[in-house]
Enzyme design. Structure first.
Site, PDB file in Angstrom:
ATOM      1  N   ASP A   1       0.379  -2.047   0.415  1.00  0.00           N
ATOM      2  CA  ASP A   1       1.190  -2.271  -0.777  1.00  0.00           C
ATOM      3  C   ASP A   1       0.402  -1.859  -2.026  1.00  0.00           C
ATOM      4  O   ASP A   1      -0.797  -2.122  -2.124  1.00  0.00           O
ATOM      5  CB  ASP A   1       1.512  -3.781  -0.837  1.00  0.00           C
ATOM      6  CG  ASP A   1       2.533  -4.119  -1.903  1.00  0.00           C
ATOM      7  OD1 ASP A   1       3.658  -3.627  -1.816  1.00  0.00           O
ATOM      8  OD2 ASP A   1       2.194  -4.888  -2.829  1.00  0.00           O
TER       9      ASP A   1
ATOM     10  N   GLU B   1       1.376   2.984  -0.127  1.00  0.00           N
ATOM     11  CA  GLU B   1       2.465   3.064  -1.103  1.00  0.00           C
ATOM     12  C   GLU B   1       1.820   3.421  -2.434  1.00  0.00           C
ATOM     13  O   GLU B   1       1.310   2.554  -3.135  1.00  0.00           O
ATOM     14  CB  GLU B   1       3.186   1.713  -1.228  1.00  0.00           C
ATOM     15  CG  GLU B   1       4.352   1.775  -2.196  1.00  0.00           C
ATOM     16  CD  GLU B   1       4.551   0.517  -3.044  1.00  0.00           C
ATOM     17  OE1 GLU B   1       5.646   0.347  -3.593  1.00  0.00           O
ATOM     18  OE2 GLU B   1       3.614  -0.287  -3.178  1.00  0.00           O
TER      19      GLU B   1
END
Ligand code: GLC
Length: 544
Positions: free
Chosen positions: A224, A284
């Site tokens: 993330d 990401e």
């Protein structure tokens, strides 16, 4: 008329990619990943929120769909200020999602079906309820406990102004003041304090978190905010972009993201993963250009990074062609495959982005065949395969922190997170036994359920199933070969090896189909391809 685009230099070597679902060490390079947002997938304990048992109970469906791997969005212990992206115990399952034993059972049963399991890791921040942050709050300024996060003195008289002008992604300032007068940094919600990656304790802790899940059998991770952990020295003020700036303009030169120091962190992650052969990580990273993106997948960093170009490209041949060309060229320079995405839990669903209704639906089907014909990995977001649109939720139902923090001006991401309709004609469509689900489901989703689409050869679900089957069986699709072909204005066409051709018409008029046998068309079979014409908003797969 026919515009010829020179063949891409990327991967035109025809070298075989790992067959999907295989145990090859680089299985991930061509895998189809399916993103499960556990809150909204399937609820087995009747509380209106999906859970891990729900995922396990639907593995037969995922196998039938034909995906190679799952990416599970966070199911860790969390107060749910950002629905699990605020982690208070990264080594446990939140009770709302089940138990560690449920997780182990899911891994076991998925592996029995040859489906790999990848999980989210959230290294940019912890929850404010994580014991480390609670300790930091009760410790003094300058203490080792505060050093794990980013605490600073404020500016101005009595330090009453935040240390710099950084905004939080969810609206409002990125700083919150604590009772003793210091401020802490949170690039997202105040409940998500940023970790200090200059602190060795943080580095050691995350290596251990990776190992915890690797030892439980996971096959990989989704990192993330992979572009967020390193902060610029001195935390200088930002030149804030003007209101309404494009996403690219917003992140261009934004010091909060994509600092060079982040790559050392990814090298550290990679070393941990290398001790577990066959495992992988995807980042990401929202960065302004593909050259910067490629840095994240250099051979000693992450294996994959999401190519968000198909998320940001507007519907049109030119934008799609340049998105694909630029992604492939940049990643080829570092020898990494692309990872194509159309939708996820953070962006409007692509059918909605393409205009919704029947036009959005046709474009959504066409985009899916484009995505799945490209070399590299592909990520399907739950519900893509059902052709779901965003749901216009009433104000009272909104839960995304963006809604509150923007002073109710930005509605946030709930519209793309509505639970999956499984069967039946009315909410909750088999998602839950509870009458009320965590986000309300629309009354008109009956035709979108898995049940009704499984029995319909023309459904979006049938299209995805056929496409995934062909992705496995067509020899050309199992290579990394790629080259653009000439195509009329408003169209694009590419070849994947000696025989396989993918052609898409983004324009408003039908065009002549390239020669070859049609393997699959995104158009409904009623609008037949027999006339040799490629209809607007349609993609075909051909064997030349
Ligand atoms: C990522 C997640 C998003 C989350 C944010 C903060 O962008 O995809 O859902 O809100 O990180 O963790």
């Amino acid at each position: 008329m026919p515009k010829s685009v020179s063949p891409s230099p990327t991967g035109a070597d025809g070298s075989p990619a790992a067959p999907n679902g295989a145990t090859a060490p680089d299985w991930w390079a061509s895998a189809v990943f399916y993103q499960v947002y556990p809150r909204s997938f399937a609820d087995t304990d009747g509380n209106g929120v999906g859970d891990l048992e729900g995922v396990r109970s639907r593995l037969d469906y995922l196998q039938l769909l034909g995906v190679d791997a799952l990416w599970l969005s966070p199911f860790f212990r969390s107060p749910m200020a950002d629905h699990g992206y605020d982690v208070s115990d990264p080594r446990d399952v939140d009770p709302v999602f089940g138990t560690l034993a449920d997780f182990d059972a899911l891994v076991r049963d998925a592996h029995e079906r040859n489906i790999k399991i990848t999980v989210d890791v959230v290294p940019n921040h912890f929850s404010d309820q994580h014991p480390w942050f609670q300790d930091a709050l009760s410790a003094a300024p300058g203490s080792a406990e505060r050093e794990r996060f980013i605490f600073r003195e404020g500016k101005g008289e009595d330090g009453a102004q935040p240390p710099n002008n950084w905004p939080s992604v969810f609206g409002g300032p990125a700083w919150t003041r604590v009772p003793d007068g210091q401020w802490y940094l949170h690039l997202f919600a105040p409940e998500q304090p940023d970790l200090n990656w200059d602190n060795t304790e943080v580095i050691v802790e995350f290596a251990d978190i990776f190992r915890f899940w690797l030892e439980r059998g996971v096959d990989g991770f989704r990192i993330d905010v992979a572009h967020g952990m390193a902060k610029p020295a001195g935390l200088p003020d930002l030149d804030l972009p003007p209101e309404g700036a494009s996403l690219t303009d917003q992140i261009e030169g934004d010091l909060r993201w994509d600092q060079d120091g982040v790559h050392e962190i990814h090298r550290g992650f990679r070393k941990v993963l290398d001790a577990f052969p066959g495992t992988m990580a995807i980042g990401e990273a929202w960065v302004p250009d593909d050259e910067r993106l490629a840095l994240y997948v250099r051979p000693d960093e992450l294996h994959l990074t999401f190519n968000f170009e198909l998320v940001t490209a507007r519907w049109g041949a030119t934008e799609f062609r340049s998105a694909i060309t630029s992604s492939m060229a940049a990643l080829a320079k570092v020898g990494a495959p692309c990872s194509w995405v159309l939708s996820n839990h953070d962006v409007d669903r692509h059918v909605t982005r393409y205009g919704g209704g029947s036009v959005g639906a046709a474009r959504g089907r066409a985009a899916a065949l484009l995505q799945l014909a490209l070399p590299g990995a592909a990520y399907i977001y739950q519900g893509d395969e059902l052709g779901l649109e965003n749901v216009d939720l009433p104000d009272w139902a909104l839960q995304d922190p963006t809604w509150k923090r923007s002073g109710h001006t930005e509605r946030g991401r709930d519209g793309e997170r509505v639970p999956i309709p499984w069967d039946g004609a009315s909410p909750p469509y088999g998602f839950s036994s509870a009458a009320t689900t965590w986000l309300p489901m629309p009354a008109d989703w009956g035709p979108h359920t898995v049940e009704s689409q499984l029995g319909d050869a023309d459904s979006v679900l049938s299209l995805y199933r056929l496409a995934l089957e062909l992705r496995r069986s067509e020899p050309d699709l199992r290579t990394r070969a790629f080259g653009w072909q000439g195509a009329p204005e408003g169209c694009l066409a590419f070849r994947r090896g000696p025989q396989f051709v993918c052609a898409a018409n983004f324009g408003a008029e039908p065009v002549a189909m390239p020669p070859g046998e049609v393997l699959l068309s995104s158009a409904h079979s009623a609008s037949s391809v027999a006339d040799g014409m490629l209809a607007p908003n349609t993609t075909v797969w051909l064997r030349a």
